[in-house]
Design an enzyme around this catalytic site. Structure first.
Site, PDB file in Angstrom:
ATOM      1  N   ASN A  68       0.840  -1.195   0.000  1.00 37.55           N
ATOM      2  CA  ASN A  68       0.000   0.000   0.000  1.00 37.55           C
ATOM      3  C   ASN A  68       0.873   1.242   0.000  1.00 37.55           C
ATOM      4  OD1 ASN A  68      -0.453   1.946   2.487  1.00 37.55           O
ATOM      5  ND2 ASN A  68       0.139  -0.055   3.330  1.00 37.55           N
ATOM      6  N   CYS A 128       6.130   5.954   8.663  1.00 40.50           N
ATOM      7  CA  CYS A 128       5.365   5.875   7.421  1.00 40.50           C
ATOM      8  C   CYS A 128       6.292   5.957   6.203  1.00 40.50           C
ATOM      9  CB  CYS A 128       4.319   6.970   7.366  1.00 40.50           C
ATOM     10  SG  CYS A 128       4.844   8.464   8.193  1.00 40.50           S
ATOM     11  N   LYS A 163       5.371   3.991  17.336  1.00 38.11           N
ATOM     12  CA  LYS A 163       5.371   2.919  16.327  1.00 38.11           C
ATOM     13  C   LYS A 163       6.599   3.035  15.440  1.00 38.11           C
ATOM     14  CE  LYS A 163       2.293   0.724  13.026  1.00 38.11           C
ATOM     15  NZ  LYS A 163       0.909   0.710  12.551  1.00 38.11           N
ATOM     16  N   ASN A 190       5.747  -1.569  11.469  1.00 43.48           N
ATOM     17  CA  ASN A 190       5.010  -0.990  10.354  1.00 43.48           C
ATOM     18  C   ASN A 190       5.422  -1.776   9.110  1.00 43.48           C
ATOM     19  OD1 ASN A 190       3.671   0.848   8.525  1.00 43.48           O
ATOM     20  ND2 ASN A 190       3.797   2.389  10.144  1.00 43.48           N
ATOM     21  N   GLY A 263      -3.740  -6.042  11.246  1.00 42.40           N
ATOM     22  CA  GLY A 263      -3.891  -5.050  10.179  1.00 42.40           C
ATOM     23  C   GLY A 263      -4.539  -5.645   8.952  1.00 42.40           C
TER      24      GLY A 263
HETATM   25  C1  LIG Z   1      -3.874   0.098   3.831  1.00 43.53           C
HETATM   26  C2  LIG Z   1      -2.976   0.322   5.010  1.00 43.53           C
HETATM   27  C3  LIG Z   1      -2.945   1.578   5.629  1.00 43.53           C
HETATM   28  C4  LIG Z   1      -2.108   1.815   6.742  1.00 43.53           C
HETATM   29  N1  LIG Z   1      -2.126   3.026   7.352  1.00 43.53           N
HETATM   30  C5  LIG Z   1      -1.372   3.228   8.478  1.00 43.53           C
HETATM   31  C6  LIG Z   1      -1.442   4.480   9.190  1.00 43.53           C
HETATM   32  O1  LIG Z   1      -2.205   5.381   8.840  1.00 43.53           O
HETATM   33  N2  LIG Z   1      -0.636   4.627  10.289  1.00 43.53           N
HETATM   34  C7  LIG Z   1       0.203   3.611  10.729  1.00 43.53           C
HETATM   35  O2  LIG Z   1       0.905   3.795  11.737  1.00 43.53           O
HETATM   36  N3  LIG Z   1       0.255   2.417  10.085  1.00 43.53           N
HETATM   37  C8  LIG Z   1      -0.498   2.212   8.968  1.00 43.53           C
HETATM   38  N4  LIG Z   1      -0.456   0.984   8.333  1.00 43.53           N
HETATM   39  C9  LIG Z   1       0.423  -0.081   8.864  1.00 43.53           C
HETATM   40  C10 LIG Z   1      -0.341  -1.091   9.726  1.00 43.53           C
HETATM   41  O3  LIG Z   1      -0.914  -0.464  10.855  1.00 43.53           O
HETATM   42  C11 LIG Z   1       0.587  -2.243  10.178  1.00 43.53           C
HETATM   43  O4  LIG Z   1       1.656  -1.713  10.943  1.00 43.53           O
HETATM   44  C12 LIG Z   1       1.166  -3.037   9.026  1.00 43.53           C
HETATM   45  O5  LIG Z   1       0.230  -3.190   7.981  1.00 43.53           O
HETATM   46  C13 LIG Z   1       1.646  -4.431   9.459  1.00 43.53           C
HETATM   47  O6  LIG Z   1       0.589  -5.196   9.995  1.00 43.53           O
HETATM   48  P1  LIG Z   1      -0.263  -6.267   9.119  1.00 43.53           P
HETATM   49  O7  LIG Z   1       0.744  -7.161   8.433  1.00 43.53           O
HETATM   50  O8  LIG Z   1      -1.108  -6.997  10.117  1.00 43.53           O
HETATM   51  O9  LIG Z   1      -1.052  -5.477   8.133  1.00 43.53           O
HETATM   52  C14 LIG Z   1      -1.282   0.747   7.215  1.00 43.53           C
HETATM   53  C15 LIG Z   1      -1.314  -0.501   6.589  1.00 43.53           C
HETATM   54  C16 LIG Z   1      -2.147  -0.731   5.505  1.00 43.53           C
HETATM   55  C17 LIG Z   1      -2.172  -2.106   4.869  1.00 43.53           C
END
Ligand SMILES: Cc1cc2nc3c(=O)[nH]c(=O)nc-3n(C[C@H](O)[C@H](O)[C@H](O)COP(=O)(O)O)c2cc1C
Length: 302
Positions: A68, A128, A163, A190, A263
């Protein structure tokens, strides 16, 4: 059985939370189940001022995961306080607001604003990867993380979680900076920086060219980092990266996470979070564990 855990002063009824940016502000998922079934909601990253995102396509699928490059689009903290917070307050769950900025002052101002709201904690995103200027610049070094965290700490009485990005050589250094700066907890990981190429067009699939990799593909990296950080810091860890089941959650807790976050898994199955609570209970029953805290950090190395 006791499922309650303490995430740096935030008492969660169970260790399962949902990750920032994958759950919005809860509205869509509240149509599937009572959000009170989960320990906490980490909101979409919300900045002091509204922010536009990147051009589409902003997401694509990859093997066992997704990329993403949303670019942290959001309506700003004032809108959140007026419209989203009252909605979230209807549920018996903890509210952790995820925020970010493009300068250190932005972070501090956002934290000052958040300190006045009726929320349970603040998570600052120093990780980010998809915005040109901004948090990635502070998130890579011990000094950068320490400076932002210290300044935010001064204006926040509520629990403060930081984070971290996995896109560094040694995540224990940045985790130590979080602890040294006086934060209450650290969340990791992240997304990992990635790219996918359309071989017919000979162009990257994402308009932003690169994006953040998430989902089950990154889980072993995340578990390893949680373990390493748990050896270095005493503050609690919110572990995430690829969790889609109770067994995954247990892995993170054995590695040292006090709580976990889901997530991308929410996109595969909207019920994944309550199913994960049930999966943790099943594991506890199987091994006759009465308190979930007895699992935290209990991996025995070979
Ligand atoms: C579509 C999308 C949007 C995200 N937006 C944010 C965000 O706004 N702030 C943040 O700290 N992490 C954001 N993340 C990261 C997730 O919170 C998480 O740290 C990361 O996806 C790993 O976890 P997962 O494998 O369970 O998705 C985003 C992830 C995805 C997939």
């Amino acid at each position: 059985m006791n499922l309650e855990v303490n995430l740096g002063g935030i008492k969660l009824k169970n260790p399962v939370t949902v990750a920032s940016g994958t759950f919005g502000y809860g509205r869509e998922y509240s149509e599937f189940y009572d959000l009170g079934e989960i320990g906490a909601i980490c909101t979409k990253g919300t900045s002091l001022r509204p922010k536009t995102g990147n051009k589409a396509p902003r997401v694509c699928e990859t093997s066992s995961g997704m990329l993403n490059a949303i670019g942290l689009e959001n309506k700003g903290l004032e809108y959140f306080a007026e419209f989203d917070l009252p909605f979230l307050k209807k549920f018996d769950t903890k509210i952790i607001v995820n925020t970010f900025g493009s300068t250190v002052e932005d972070y501090v101002e956002a934290c000052r604003f958040l300190n006045k709201l009726d929320i349970d904690g603040v998570e600052i995103n120093l990780s980010c990867p998809n915005v040109k200027a901004g948090c990635m610049a502070f998130g890579n070094t011990y000094e950068g993380v320490k400076e932002v965290t210290e300044k935010c700490r001064r204006v926040i009485d509520k629990p403060l979680i930081v984070k971290l990005t996995p896109n560094v050589t040694d995540i224990t250094q940045t985790a130590k900076a979080v602890e040294d700066a006086g934060a209450d907890g650290v969340s990791l990981i992240n997304t990992l920086m990635g790219m996918k190429i359309d071989i017919d067009k000979r162009r990257p699939v994402l308009a932003n060219n690169t994006g953040g990799l998430s989902g089950p593909a990154i889980k072993p990296v995340a578990v390893r980092m949680v373990y390493q950080v748990a050896q270095k810091v005493k503050i609690p860890i919110l572990g995430l990266g690829g969790i889609v089941s109770g067994d995954d959650a247990i892995e993170f807790m054995l590695a040292g996470a006090s709580a976990i976050s889901i997530g991308s898994g929410n996109f595969i199955d909207p019920y994944v979070a309550p199913k994960t609570v049930k999966g943790i209970e099943d594991y506890m029953k199987k091994y006759n564990i009465s308190d979930v805290n007895d699992i935290i950090g209990k991996v025995e190395m070979n």
